[in-house]
Scaffold this motif. Structure first.
Motif, PDB file in Angstrom:
ATOM      1  N   GLY A  77      40.386  36.033  24.181  1.00  0.00           N
ATOM      2  CA  GLY A  77      39.258  35.562  24.973  1.00  0.00           C
ATOM      3  C   GLY A  77      39.509  35.545  26.472  1.00  0.00           C
ATOM      4  O   GLY A  77      38.565  35.444  27.260  1.00  0.00           O
ATOM      5  N   ALA A  78      40.759  35.629  26.877  1.00  0.00           N
ATOM      6  CA  ALA A  78      41.082  35.595  28.316  1.00  0.00           C
ATOM      7  C   ALA A  78      40.486  36.797  29.038  1.00  0.00           C
ATOM      8  O   ALA A  78      40.521  37.928  28.534  1.00  0.00           O
ATOM      9  CB  ALA A  78      42.598  35.563  28.504  1.00  0.00           C
ATOM     10  N   LYS A  79      39.949  36.545  30.232  1.00  0.00           N
ATOM     11  CA  LYS A  79      39.361  37.609  31.039  1.00  0.00           C
ATOM     12  C   LYS A  79      40.373  38.026  32.107  1.00  0.00           C
ATOM     13  O   LYS A  79      40.778  37.205  32.933  1.00  0.00           O
ATOM     14  CB  LYS A  79      38.073  37.127  31.699  1.00  0.00           C
ATOM     15  N   ILE A  80      40.757  39.290  32.094  1.00  0.00           N
ATOM     16  CA  ILE A  80      41.800  39.780  32.993  1.00  0.00           C
ATOM     17  C   ILE A  80      41.275  40.950  33.802  1.00  0.00           C
ATOM     18  O   ILE A  80      40.709  41.899  33.249  1.00  0.00           O
ATOM     19  CB  ILE A  80      43.055  40.190  32.195  1.00  0.00           C
ATOM     20  N   GLY A  81      41.480  40.903  35.106  1.00  0.00           N
ATOM     21  CA  GLY A  81      40.996  41.934  36.007  1.00  0.00           C
ATOM     22  C   GLY A  81      41.846  43.188  35.997  1.00  0.00           C
ATOM     23  O   GLY A  81      42.730  43.369  35.153  1.00  0.00           O
ATOM     24  N   ARG A  82      41.616  44.025  36.990  1.00  0.00           N
ATOM     25  CA  ARG A  82      42.281  45.322  37.054  1.00  0.00           C
ATOM     26  C   ARG A  82      43.658  45.204  37.711  1.00  0.00           C
ATOM     27  O   ARG A  82      43.932  44.290  38.463  1.00  0.00           O
ATOM     28  CB  ARG A  82      41.413  46.297  37.843  1.00  0.00           C
ATOM     29  N   ARG A  83      44.529  46.150  37.348  1.00  0.00           N
ATOM     30  CA  ARG A  83      45.876  46.278  37.932  1.00  0.00           C
ATOM     31  C   ARG A  83      46.690  44.993  37.757  1.00  0.00           C
ATOM     32  O   ARG A  83      47.400  44.561  38.661  1.00  0.00           O
ATOM     33  CB  ARG A  83      45.777  46.683  39.416  1.00  0.00           C
ATOM     34  N   GLY A 101      41.883  37.506  38.269  1.00  0.00           N
ATOM     35  CA  GLY A 101      41.278  38.513  39.131  1.00  0.00           C
ATOM     36  C   GLY A 101      42.061  39.814  39.156  1.00  0.00           C
ATOM     37  O   GLY A 101      42.873  40.092  38.269  1.00  0.00           O
ATOM     38  N   ASP A 102      41.851  40.591  40.193  1.00  0.00           N
ATOM     39  CA  ASP A 102      42.503  41.896  40.331  1.00  0.00           C
ATOM     40  C   ASP A 102      43.842  41.767  41.062  1.00  0.00           C
ATOM     41  O   ASP A 102      44.046  40.854  41.863  1.00  0.00           O
ATOM     42  CB  ASP A 102      41.604  42.848  41.125  1.00  0.00           C
ATOM     43  N   ASP A 103      44.752  42.691  40.751  1.00  0.00           N
ATOM     44  CA  ASP A 103      46.035  42.812  41.460  1.00  0.00           C
ATOM     45  C   ASP A 103      46.858  41.522  41.380  1.00  0.00           C
ATOM     46  O   ASP A 103      47.405  41.047  42.384  1.00  0.00           O
ATOM     47  CB  ASP A 103      45.800  43.203  42.923  1.00  0.00           C
ATOM     48  N   VAL A 104      46.956  40.973  40.190  1.00  0.00           N
ATOM     49  CA  VAL A 104      47.732  39.748  39.959  1.00  0.00           C
ATOM     50  C   VAL A 104      49.067  40.120  39.321  1.00  0.00           C
ATOM     51  O   VAL A 104      49.136  40.987  38.446  1.00  0.00           O
ATOM     52  CB  VAL A 104      46.954  38.767  39.064  1.00  0.00           C
ATOM     53  N   ASN A 128      42.318  36.911  43.262  1.00  0.00           N
ATOM     54  CA  ASN A 128      42.873  38.251  43.470  1.00  0.00           C
ATOM     55  C   ASN A 128      44.172  38.196  44.291  1.00  0.00           C
ATOM     56  O   ASN A 128      44.358  37.293  45.100  1.00  0.00           O
ATOM     57  CB  ASN A 128      41.859  39.131  44.213  1.00  0.00           C
ATOM     58  N   HIS A 129      45.051  39.156  44.040  1.00  0.00           N
ATOM     59  CA  HIS A 129      46.301  39.304  44.805  1.00  0.00           C
ATOM     60  C   HIS A 129      47.148  38.021  44.734  1.00  0.00           C
ATOM     61  O   HIS A 129      47.642  37.521  45.749  1.00  0.00           O
ATOM     62  CB  HIS A 129      46.006  39.655  46.268  1.00  0.00           C
ATOM     63  N   VAL A 130      47.309  37.496  43.540  1.00  0.00           N
ATOM     64  CA  VAL A 130      48.096  36.281  43.322  1.00  0.00           C
ATOM     65  C   VAL A 130      49.429  36.656  42.690  1.00  0.00           C
ATOM     66  O   VAL A 130      49.501  37.533  41.816  1.00  0.00           O
ATOM     67  CB  VAL A 130      47.337  35.291  42.410  1.00  0.00           C
ATOM     68  N   VAL A 131      50.510  35.983  43.112  1.00  0.00           N
ATOM     69  CA  VAL A 131      51.832  36.169  42.532  1.00  0.00           C
ATOM     70  C   VAL A 131      52.298  34.825  41.966  1.00  0.00           C
ATOM     71  O   VAL A 131      52.287  33.816  42.673  1.00  0.00           O
ATOM     72  CB  VAL A 131      52.852  36.664  43.578  1.00  0.00           C
ATOM     73  N   ILE A 132      52.690  34.816  40.695  1.00  0.00           N
ATOM     74  CA  ILE A 132      53.147  33.584  40.041  1.00  0.00           C
ATOM     75  C   ILE A 132      54.571  33.810  39.557  1.00  0.00           C
ATOM     76  O   ILE A 132      54.829  34.674  38.708  1.00  0.00           O
ATOM     77  CB  ILE A 132      52.219  33.186  38.884  1.00  0.00           C
ATOM     78  N   GLY A 145      43.207  30.272  44.472  1.00  0.00           N
ATOM     79  CA  GLY A 145      42.496  31.180  45.371  1.00  0.00           C
ATOM     80  C   GLY A 145      43.160  32.530  45.526  1.00  0.00           C
ATOM     81  O   GLY A 145      44.217  32.812  44.939  1.00  0.00           O
ATOM     82  N   ASP A 146      42.551  33.374  46.328  1.00  0.00           N
ATOM     83  CA  ASP A 146      43.076  34.716  46.590  1.00  0.00           C
ATOM     84  C   ASP A 146      44.332  34.647  47.468  1.00  0.00           C
ATOM     85  O   ASP A 146      44.484  33.746  48.288  1.00  0.00           O
ATOM     86  CB  ASP A 146      42.024  35.559  47.320  1.00  0.00           C
TER      87      ASP A 146
END
Length: 229
Positions: A77-83, A101-104, A128-132, A145-146
């Protein structure tokens, strides 16, 4: 036909993302055969489309098989963006109502989970553009946030604004003056600020200043005292 084209697009983007993010990647064949993050994400793409189509049981079976082979658990069910890229990946858990979002970029041991048995939206929304970083926990119906960077081992239970860095347990926000992280900083976890170390360093400096002031006062007191014969 549209679904096949989208899958091929996702496949191409996933391979390109791994080449961009991981300097150890040598060839397409190596990625396809040896990268558990790649396997988990592509399996999720299939499971998620089946889940949204209302297909019973099969999406969860695909998710469980992927977990068995990769050590990465992503609810269909998780929604995952591109890249989206999971580096190494062992122990990663992504809950049902998570939105990414995208680019995570996620590292091993990351949990995007809930905080209890609440219903409805109970998992985080990642921009978007998050690093964990490795071992970080992002819990509850919160928004990251982004251009946010979350340090290894951090526990985040509150929403985080754009262009922020979070470290510690519980996670503390360290703002970067509204400037997004550069590409060169993305993988340099050693450059993350450490609030505890900064606080200790500041206390040490204050103690040193107080000791200097105390020494001056002692010297002044000795000069003022009458000299004995």
């Amino acid at each position: 036909m549209v679904t096949v084209k989208r899958f091929l697009r996702d496949l191409r983007e996933q391979i390109e993302t791994i080449f961009r993010e991981d300097p150890a990647a040598r060839s397409v064949l190596e990625i396809v055969l040896c990268y558990p993050g790649f396997h988990a994400v592509m399996a999720h793409r299939v499971a998620h489309r089946l889940y949204r189509a209302g297909v019973p049981l099969l999406p969860r079976l695909i998710s469980q098989m992927s977990r068995f082979f990769t050590g990465i658990e992503i609810h269909p069910g998780a929604k995952i963006g591109r890249r989206f890229f999971i580096d190494h990946g062992m122990g990663v858990v992504i809950g049902e109502t998570t939105e990414i979002g995208d680019d995570v970029l996620l590292y091993q041991g990351v949990t995007l989970g809930g905080t209890g048995k609440e219903k409805g939206k109970r998992h985080p929304t990642i921009g978007n553009h998050v690093v964990i970083g490795s071992g970080a926990k992002v819990l509850g119906n919160i928004t990251i946030g982004d251009h946010v960077k979350i340090g290894a081992g951090s526990v985040v239970i509150h929403s985080v604004p754009d262009h922020s860095t979070v470290v510690g347990v519980p996670g503390r926000i360290v703002r970067r003056h509204g400037v997004p992280l550069t590409d060169a900083e993305v993988l340099e976890h050693g450059r993350l600020p450490d609030p505890e170390a900064q606080a200790i360093e500041e206390l040490t400096r204050r103690i040193e200043r107080l000791e200097d002031e105390l020494q001056v006062l002692r010297q002044q007191t000795e000069l003022r005292l009458p000299q004995r014969d």
